[in-house]
Design an enzyme around this catalytic site. Sequence first.
Site, PDB file in Angstrom:
ATOM      1  N   HIS A 105       0.814  -1.218   0.000  1.00 49.74           N
ATOM      2  CA  HIS A 105       0.000   0.000   0.000  1.00 49.74           C
ATOM      3  C   HIS A 105       0.850   1.273   0.000  1.00 49.74           C
ATOM      4  CE1 HIS A 105       0.213   0.009   4.580  1.00 49.74           C
ATOM      5  NE2 HIS A 105       0.338   1.297   4.331  1.00 49.74           N
ATOM      6  N   ASP A 136      -0.104  -7.570   1.427  1.00 45.34           N
ATOM      7  CA  ASP A 136       0.286  -6.159   1.519  1.00 45.34           C
ATOM      8  C   ASP A 136       1.802  -6.017   1.581  1.00 45.34           C
ATOM      9  OD1 ASP A 136       0.029  -3.444   1.519  1.00 45.34           O
ATOM     10  OD2 ASP A 136      -0.646  -3.267   3.590  1.00 45.34           O
ATOM     11  N   SER A 217       4.614   2.454   7.860  1.00 43.70           N
ATOM     12  CA  SER A 217       4.276   1.299   7.029  1.00 43.70           C
ATOM     13  C   SER A 217       5.477   0.824   6.225  1.00 43.70           C
ATOM     14  CB  SER A 217       3.151   1.658   6.059  1.00 43.70           C
ATOM     15  OG  SER A 217       1.926   1.752   6.718  1.00 43.70           O
TER      16      SER A 217
END
Length: 370
Positions: A105, A136, A217
């Site tokens: 992402h 992901d 992230s």
Amino acid sequence: MRRSFGGNAIVTGMAAAILVLAIACSPIETGDEPVDAPTPPTAPAATPTPDTPTSGPATVPQPGPLTTAELVDVVQDSVVRVSIPGGVGSGFVIDPDGFIITNYHVIETGLNNVDVTLSDGAVLQAEVVGTDPQSDLAVLRVDAGRPLPPLELAELRDVMVGEDVVAIGFALDLAEGAGPPSVTRGIVSAKNRAIASRLPAILGAVQTDAAINRGNSGGPLLNYRGQVVGVNTALAPDREGGVAQNIGFAVGADTVRAVYDEIREKGRVDRALLGIQSFNSIRPAEARALGLPEDTRGILLRDGSVLPDGPAGSAGLLAQDVIVSVGGQQVGDESELAVAMIVYDPGETVTLAVYREGTLIDVEVTLGSA
């Protein structure tokens, strides 16, 4: 049949306690106010100098316990800033030849325009080697002109709940690429969680109370041996629509390893399918009821778990069967079974070790395609 495995992935219909999560990527221009975070104390330099590049995993100094500052000093050169037009996340070096792991992402909207900033400030355009939206995860590669210091992946079965961990990444991109990453400290709060920000859920995730914010992230969650326990990915919402305090999630190291190996080998991840649903890790009381030792680790199939027309149904698996291994590798929980579906290919025939009415039997299954 290929590699050994240890921890998680996705199988159609797999049961788990699903948590709806908020993605933790940071916009380049953010209205977020900076938040106070503990500043790690200064430690003597332990990483190689630029003219003596590391060609193997970052090495934690021994003997004796590490301080947080010593751990950060060892690993921070392996953590990179990953940016696309409009967004910033984190990543880490997994191979000295410039291979980097991050979240899908983080780069999803800019696959052809990904930049990586190294610890020395060098900004390099990255090649996207492969992506796996289902976990992901994404693998990048940069040409740094020198070996880069990689991090080692932990084995999740060796990670203990309550173990100290450190999250490193470019939280809120506070330095805007001009400085080192942020560091937060916490513990492993739980294992084998499910991340449902993408469906099917990502199984085998690690829950932590180390602060994770937008921009973290793709960065590593590390134990005090300098090993990557997971890839920081998501935050849990509270029931009022905000973000729950001290509940963050990282894609587990076992899934990361399986996905990385698949992408390095084929440029993609081809998941196999067993054809089961609504199952769970066997609990001690359930093992007793089936005449098995209380410490039995495996997957208990319930009524309706076996899809009649799927690979498991065709192979004769039944309700109340307990799957304990796939291809000789133990599958003690849903996440380990899911990793097996990454490691093995559709169409491959594998041997399942199964307890049926207290007797251990072998069942040959030809896997389908997910």
